[in-house]
Design an enzyme around this catalytic site. Structure first.
Site, short mmCIF file in Angstrom:
data_model
loop_
_atom_site.label_atom_id
_atom_site.label_comp_id
_atom_site.label_asym_id
_atom_site.label_seq_id
_atom_site.Cartn_x
_atom_site.Cartn_y
_atom_site.Cartn_z
N ASP A 98 0.85 -1.18 0.00
CA ASP A 98 0.00 0.00 0.00
C ASP A 98 0.90 1.24 0.00
OD1 ASP A 98 -2.48 1.51 0.43
OD2 ASP A 98 -3.23 -0.33 1.33
N ASP A 199 -3.19 4.58 -2.40
CA ASP A 199 -4.27 5.12 -1.60
C ASP A 199 -4.75 6.48 -2.15
OD1 ASP A 199 -5.64 4.61 1.03
OD2 ASP A 199 -4.84 6.60 1.48
N GLU A 251 -6.39 3.72 -6.05
CA GLU A 251 -7.71 3.94 -5.46
C GLU A 251 -8.15 5.34 -5.88
OE1 GLU A 251 -9.95 3.88 -1.13
OE2 GLU A 251 -8.08 4.96 -1.39
N HIS A 324 -11.39 -3.37 3.09
CA HIS A 324 -11.31 -2.96 4.50
C HIS A 324 -12.10 -1.69 4.81
CE1 HIS A 324 -8.51 -0.43 2.43
NE2 HIS A 324 -8.33 0.30 3.53
N ASP A 325 -12.62 -1.02 3.79
CA ASP A 325 -13.40 0.21 4.00
C ASP A 325 -14.89 -0.02 3.79
OD1 ASP A 325 -11.08 1.74 4.37
OD2 ASP A 325 -10.90 2.14 2.22
C1 GLC Z 1 -8.25 5.04 1.74
C2 GLC Z 1 -8.08 3.82 2.60
C3 GLC Z 1 -8.75 4.05 3.92
C4 GLC Z 1 -8.12 5.24 4.58
C5 GLC Z 1 -8.11 6.46 3.68
C6 GLC Z 1 -7.13 7.48 4.17
O1 GLC Z 1 -9.57 5.25 1.39
O2 GLC Z 1 -8.53 2.69 1.94
O3 GLC Z 1 -8.72 2.93 4.75
O4 GLC Z 1 -8.80 5.55 5.77
O5 GLC Z 1 -7.71 6.16 2.36
O6 GLC Z 1 -5.82 7.04 4.01
#
Ligand code: GLC
Ligand code: CA
Length: 557
Positions: A98, A199, A251, A324-325
């Site tokens: 990540d 991320d 992402e 995980h979100d």
């Molecule tokens: C992304 C991650 C999440 C995190 C956010 C801030 O969306 O997947 O878990 O809280 O970024 O880093």
């Protein structure tokens, strides 16, 4: 279409804190993961995406990084991490890390320096502004509730944080900062990793002048797909990514397929693929994710079909139904009660037969479900806790807020992995950092491995099929019976071969009549979640609750 290993791969996402604890402190760790590598190999996955394991004060469970080149003490040491990488490679699996570079932790040495004075050499690594009429510099809101600005008395200015106050945004306008990021990425790649999951990568470029939102909502219009984001990613690609045979997935919040083609175009100038969120918004109301709204299958199909067709031949999809979100896919789109087994398999069938790289989130392969903790005190996630406070202060009813958390809270996905029916589901010998889902006696890895009819063995078979049939990876998608509210049916086509996928999304049995004639020479049922008689005609089917079938047809005219 160009063949690539990352198109043919299946990715397994590990959230280390919740995967396996090796030393009884209640927190998952690297040695815990190492002890389960053979399990991952048995499942058959190709790539592990490891959520952040870097040094972090854990305000957002590792997404707030205080040292990008060190390992979080709770998770182990760099030697443990090297052992993990070697263990994966020995077994023929890859590792992607990540990369969290929209922001760092406020405890990162850069920020500690940056906040000291306006002329500190690291000042410009972050985004500082004076207040406006005694208030925040603009109206932007944080993804984790409240304003996106935090006042810092030391220099009488505010810093920008799109996430928590302990996650200050890095200033990508600064070439020195970008150089540091690229060097850090190169350092990890030279250690032998196989790629990055990036991320919230499409929010790194903020509109110069940081203007207020035009509609007063404080939303992301001035930083989502900001003006220089493609320039930055192309630079990163030139400086770093293009030098290695790796896989990259960004992402990206709020992107359209047209934008995704820019980020993940097959010209290879930026990334290999993106995670987009359109489907994840399907059950949200106008005020956002916490407003739980009913969803319709026709809308679901419309979104998936749009991404399948608009990216065809231009960019590559990543296919996921949870992470995980997000809440657990089974509780959200399937049936986590009586039809647990068949509905988990039906959703898995979709995940593995669409065009794109499938991502399995830990526990999904055994059908783990959402959790309902009785009190807010049992929750740990900062997004959930901030929202709870914020909504209470705005007059919402506590019981109602809890219902939103049960449906959408991120801790649904973060309860410890259920390994067996023993204390704490075999995750830890101590007290877990987040309570185990009470259903671990019925849903766990040990039971799944011993039951040939389990969700686990079905996932394993889907992964094997991907290795045996090119069409599963490369076939072109086309939807069938678009208007059907209960059944999702589609084809994938490659040369004279066709896959036919038919999924009953509901408990109610459904009579299904294909709205077009498919002519072919021979057919084979590749996989299904019920017993099926081989000579049944798929043009007309009686589908049982959550039934899924995948036929492979040869000699299609
Ligand atoms: C992304 C991650 C999440 C995190 C956010 C801030 O969306 O997947 O878990 O809280 O970024 O880093
Ligand atoms: Ca531990």
């Amino acid at each position: 279409m160009e063949k690539k290993w990352w198109k043919e791969s299946v990715v397994y996402q590990i959230y280390p804190r919740s995967f396996m604890d090796s030393n009884g402190d209640g927190i998952g760790d690297l040695q815990g993961i190492i002890s389960k590598l053979d399990y991952l190999k048995t499942l058959g996955i190709d790539v592990v995406w490891l959520c952040p394991v870097y040094e972090s004060p854990n305000d957002d469970n590792g997404y707030d990084i205080s040292n990008y080149q060190g390992i979080m003490h709770e998770f182990g040491t760099m030697a443990d991490w090297e052992e993990l990488l070697a263990g994966l490679h020995e077994r023929g699996m890859k590792l992607i890390m990540d990369l969290v570079v929209n922001h760092s932790s406020d405890e990162h040495a850069w920020f500690v320096e940056s906040r000291k004075s306006k002329d500190n050499e690291y000042r410009d690594y972050y985004i500082w502004r004076p207040g406006k009429d005694g208030k925040e510099p603009n109206d932007w809101g944080s993804f984790f509730s409240g304003p996106a600005w935090q006042y810092d008395a030391q220099t009488d200015e505010y810093y920008l944080h799109l996430f928590s106050t302990k996650q200050p945004d890095l200033n990508w306008e600064n070439p020195k900062l970008r150089r540091e990021v690229y060097d850090m990425m190169t350092w990890w790649l030279d250690k032998g990793i196989d790629g990055f999951r990036m991320d919230v990568i499409n929010v790194i470029s903020k509109e110069p002048g940081l203007p207020d939102s035009s509609d007063g909502s404080g939303s992301g219009e001035h930083y989502i797909n900001g003006p220089r984001v493609h320039e930055f990613l192309q630079e990163m690609n030139r400086e770093v990514l293009s030098k290695y045979d790796i896989m990259t997935v960004g992402e990206t919040v709020d992107v359209t397929p047209e934008e995704a083609v820019l980020f993940a175009g097959s010209d290879g100038k930026e990334l290999n693929m993106v995670f987009q969120f359109e489907l994840m918004g399907i059950d949200s109301g106008p005020t956002g994710k916490w407003e739980v709204a009913p969803w319709k299958l026709t809308r679901f199909k419309e979104i998936v079909s749009k991404w399948q067709t608009k990216l065809e031949g231009k960019a590559w999809n990543s296919i996921y139904l949870n992470n995980h979100d997000q809440p657990r896919l089974l509780s959200r789109f399937g049936h986590d009660g009586e039809h647990h087994n068949v509905s988990a398999k039906m959703l898995a069938t979709l995940l593995h037969t669409l065009q794109g790289t499938p991502y399995i989130y830990q526990g999904e392969e055994i059908g783990m479900t959402n959790v309902r903790f009785e009190t807010i005190e049992e929750y740990q996630d900062i997004e959930t806790l901030n929202m709870y406070k914020d909504y209470l202060s705005k007059g919402h009813d506590a019981a109602e807020i809890m219902e939103s958390i049960y449906a959408k809270g991120r801790d649904n996905a973060r309860t410890p992995m259920q390994w067996n029916g023993e204390a704490q589901a075999g995750f830890t010998t101590g007290t877990p950092w987040l309570a185990v889902n009470p259903n671990y006696k019925e849903i766990n890895v040990e039971l799944a491995l011993n039951d040939p009819n389990s969700v686990f063995h079905y996932y394993k078979k889907l992964i094997e099929l991907r290795k045996q049939h090119d069409i599963i990876v490369y076939g072109k998608y086309a939807i069938l019976n678009e208007e059907n509210e209960q059944i999702y049916a589609f084809t994938r086509t490659l040369g004279e071969e066709q896959l036919l996928v038919v999924l009953n999304f509901y408990e109610k049995p459904a009579d299904f009549k294909l709205d077009q004639e498919i002519r072919f020479q021979s057919k084979e049922l590749l996989i299904g979640n019920y017993e099926v008689s081989v000579d049944e005609d798929f043009h007309q089917l009686s589908l049982r609750p959550y039934e899924a079938r995948v036929y492979k047809l040869q000699g299609v005219k």
